[in-house]
Design an enzyme around this catalytic site. Sequence first.
Site, PDB file in Angstrom:
ATOM      1  CG  HIS A  19       7.507 -12.244  30.583  1.00 17.55           C
ATOM      2  ND1 HIS A  19       7.824 -11.311  29.628  1.00 17.55           N
ATOM      3  CD2 HIS A  19       7.246 -11.537  31.724  1.00 17.55           C
ATOM      4  CE1 HIS A  19       7.744 -10.098  30.154  1.00 17.55           C
ATOM      5  NE2 HIS A  19       7.399 -10.210  31.421  1.00 17.55           N
ATOM      6  CG  HIS A  42       9.907  -2.139  39.170  1.00 18.37           C
ATOM      7  ND1 HIS A  42      10.078  -2.929  40.288  1.00 18.37           N
ATOM      8  CD2 HIS A  42      10.551  -0.975  39.434  1.00 18.37           C
ATOM      9  CE1 HIS A  42      10.799  -2.270  41.182  1.00 18.37           C
ATOM     10  NE2 HIS A  42      11.100  -1.087  40.689  1.00 18.37           N
ATOM     11  CB  SER A 103       5.150  -8.899  34.283  1.00 16.09           C
ATOM     12  OG  SER A 103       5.425  -7.531  34.469  1.00 16.09           O
ATOM     13  CD  GLU A 121       5.918   1.770  35.522  1.00 15.32           C
ATOM     14  OE1 GLU A 121       6.809   2.646  35.561  1.00 15.32           O
ATOM     15  OE2 GLU A 121       6.156   0.547  35.456  1.00 15.32           O
ATOM     16  CG  ASP A 145       9.179   2.936  45.079  1.00 16.05           C
ATOM     17  OD1 ASP A 145      10.019   2.887  44.165  1.00 16.05           O
ATOM     18  OD2 ASP A 145       9.288   2.305  46.146  1.00 16.05           O
ATOM     19  N   GLY A 146       7.042   0.756  43.545  1.00 20.25           N
ATOM     20  CA  GLY A 146       6.629  -0.608  43.812  1.00 20.25           C
ATOM     21  C   GLY A 146       7.257  -1.226  45.043  1.00 20.25           C
ATOM     22  CG  ASP A 166      10.155  -6.823  36.359  1.00 22.20           C
ATOM     23  OD1 ASP A 166       9.419  -6.238  37.172  1.00 22.20           O
ATOM     24  OD2 ASP A 166       9.840  -6.995  35.165  1.00 22.20           O
TER      25      ASP A 166
END
Length: 281
Positions: A19, A42, A103, A121, A145-146, A166
């Site tokens: 971060h 994510h 994030s 997410e 699904d990202g 990530d």
Amino acid sequence: MLSYQHAYHAGNFADVHKHLTLYAVIDYLLRKKTAITYVDTHAGRGLYPLNAQETQRLQEYRLGIWPVWQARAGFSDELLKAWQEALTSAQPVSESLTHYPGSPWWLGHSLREQDHLRLFELHPGEHEQLSTQGLPPHAQRVFGDGLSGLKAMLPATSPRLCVLVDPSYERKAEYQEVAETVAYTLEKARHGVVLIWYPLLPAGHHHTLLSSLKESGIRKIWRSELLLREPGEQAHGMFGSGMLVINPPWGLDNRLAAAMAEITPLLGADSRYQADWWVGE
């Protein structure tokens, strides 16, 4: 497999590394008025109470953000001081560290009216928690699904693109899937800024990601790693955190090196920070 929940690890040393890097990139991008599309593949919950049952089970924040918070009054680096001020603004009571922002918070906190934010997410429980977080109205939460979601939304509608990838890497195949998705993304958005987090584990599966990206032909890949201990000293568990930044802002390496020079000693006697160009221009 959807067992991973970041609340068990919120605020750990990898979050500090990830971060702070994300904050430094955003800080640079905001210097221009041109609209930015941010994508978090994510997202997780967004904001993590440190007194939550899951977080208290492992208390990883005590070897991560906690010593950094305790030392904040003595920081001299400007980037680090600004990051800590932002972290303070996430607390209900500014004098106490009670929440760790994930994030979505860091991205949403920086969102301007002309910018866009899409948060993916896939975990049902995590997405439900994310849906309750206070974020700007033009922050879009997507249950799905990202990686596939990122590919489906390209090319982005705004002139600039910033992507954070990530995953938990619960499946070994994710390392290759991330590499392939990033390669596709940069075909569609050649100047996009892409940040990729990866864990340093004894099995060394992150080398699949690194090798695949190098072989893809992508240029300008900057790598940084924060190690709590040397590999091999412990048979199990994450011993370090890695970040790749593709098309990094100018000067990012020096800015982060200065900030990490103050943070790294706080994380343990054996901790160290290293950075290099994985692929140059």
